[in-house]
Design a protein around this motif. Structure first.
Motif, short mmCIF file in Angstrom:
data_model
loop_
_atom_site.label_atom_id
_atom_site.label_comp_id
_atom_site.label_asym_id
_atom_site.label_seq_id
_atom_site.Cartn_x
_atom_site.Cartn_y
_atom_site.Cartn_z
N TYR A 1 0.82 -1.21 0.00
CA TYR A 1 0.00 0.00 0.00
C TYR A 1 0.86 1.27 0.00
CZ TYR A 1 -4.49 -2.35 0.38
OH TYR A 1 -5.62 -3.09 0.11
N GLY B 1 1.51 8.79 5.86
CA GLY B 1 1.09 9.38 4.59
C GLY B 1 1.86 10.62 4.19
N THR C 1 -5.23 11.03 -6.73
CA THR C 1 -6.09 11.16 -5.55
C THR C 1 -6.75 9.84 -5.20
OG1 THR C 1 -6.50 13.48 -6.04
CG2 THR C 1 -8.06 12.39 -4.56
N LEU C 2 -7.24 9.15 -6.21
CA LEU C 2 -7.86 7.85 -5.97
C LEU C 2 -6.86 6.84 -5.42
CD1 LEU C 2 -10.19 7.62 -9.12
CD2 LEU C 2 -10.84 8.12 -6.75
N TYR D 1 -4.64 4.81 1.76
CA TYR D 1 -4.93 5.16 3.15
C TYR D 1 -5.81 4.12 3.83
CZ TYR D 1 -2.68 9.70 3.73
OH TYR D 1 -1.76 10.70 3.89
N LYS D 2 -6.30 3.12 3.11
CA LYS D 2 -7.02 2.02 3.75
C LYS D 2 -6.09 1.28 4.71
CE LYS D 2 -9.37 -0.74 1.17
NZ LYS D 2 -9.88 -1.57 0.08
N MET E 1 0.78 4.32 -2.73
CA MET E 1 0.79 5.75 -2.41
C MET E 1 1.95 6.45 -3.12
SD MET E 1 0.59 7.75 1.19
CE MET E 1 -1.19 7.72 1.20
N SER F 1 -4.26 7.57 -3.59
CA SER F 1 -4.02 7.95 -2.20
C SER F 1 -5.15 7.49 -1.28
CB SER F 1 -3.85 9.46 -2.07
OG SER F 1 -2.66 9.87 -2.68
N ILE F 2 -6.36 7.68 -1.74
CA ILE F 2 -7.52 7.23 -0.95
C ILE F 2 -7.45 5.72 -0.74
CG2 ILE F 2 -10.03 6.93 -0.99
CD1 ILE F 2 -10.13 9.66 -2.48
N TYR F 3 -7.14 5.00 -1.79
CA TYR F 3 -7.02 3.55 -1.70
C TYR F 3 -5.90 3.16 -0.74
CZ TYR F 3 -6.30 -1.28 -3.14
OH TYR F 3 -6.14 -2.65 -3.15
N GLU G 1 4.27 11.34 0.96
CA GLU G 1 3.95 12.43 0.04
C GLU G 1 5.10 13.43 -0.09
OE1 GLU G 1 0.18 13.99 1.25
OE2 GLU G 1 -0.86 12.13 0.73
#
Length: 115
Positions: free
Chosen positions: A8, A72, A57-58, A64-65, A12, A60-62, A76
């Protein structure tokens, strides 16, 4: 770091990298002259760059699960490295002494945070 978290984190980092690529596209588009304001904002570079931003963005959202919120921003921060590299290689920008020191500090901070 277990293998799931590592995977993950890579997702990211991919999102951060492609976000830096989209910034390059936006700068390339900004350096051109256009006949009208419409053409300035509705050209393939700008449209592709904003599409890449959505994908980043998608990702990153994924990510952050699983990626802890405290990790994070560390991941970044690699964007500064990518953008500096692209600036030098693509736009011929120069890295001054202070900027080089800052990049080294960012890399050290990332390494220390991930240990």
């Amino acid at each position: 770091m277990n293998s799931r978290l590592f995977a993950y984190c890579l997702v990211m980092l991919l999102g951060v990298f492609i976000s830096a690529v989209s910034q390059v596209l936006l700068k390339k588009a900004a350096n051109r002259q256009y006949d009208s304001v419409i053409k300035e904002y509705l050209n393939w570079r700008v449209i592709l760059a904003y599409s890449i931003f959505v994908a980043a963005t998608l990702l990153s959202i994924y990510a952050y699960k699983v990626v802890p919120l405290s990790l994070g921003p560390v991941l970044e921060a690699t964007s500064y490295i990518y953008v500096t590299f692209f600036g030098v290689k693509i736009f011929g920008e120069k890295i001054g002494r202070l900027k080089a020191i800052a990049i080294v500090l960012i890399i050290l901070g990332i390494i220390i945070s991930c240990i």
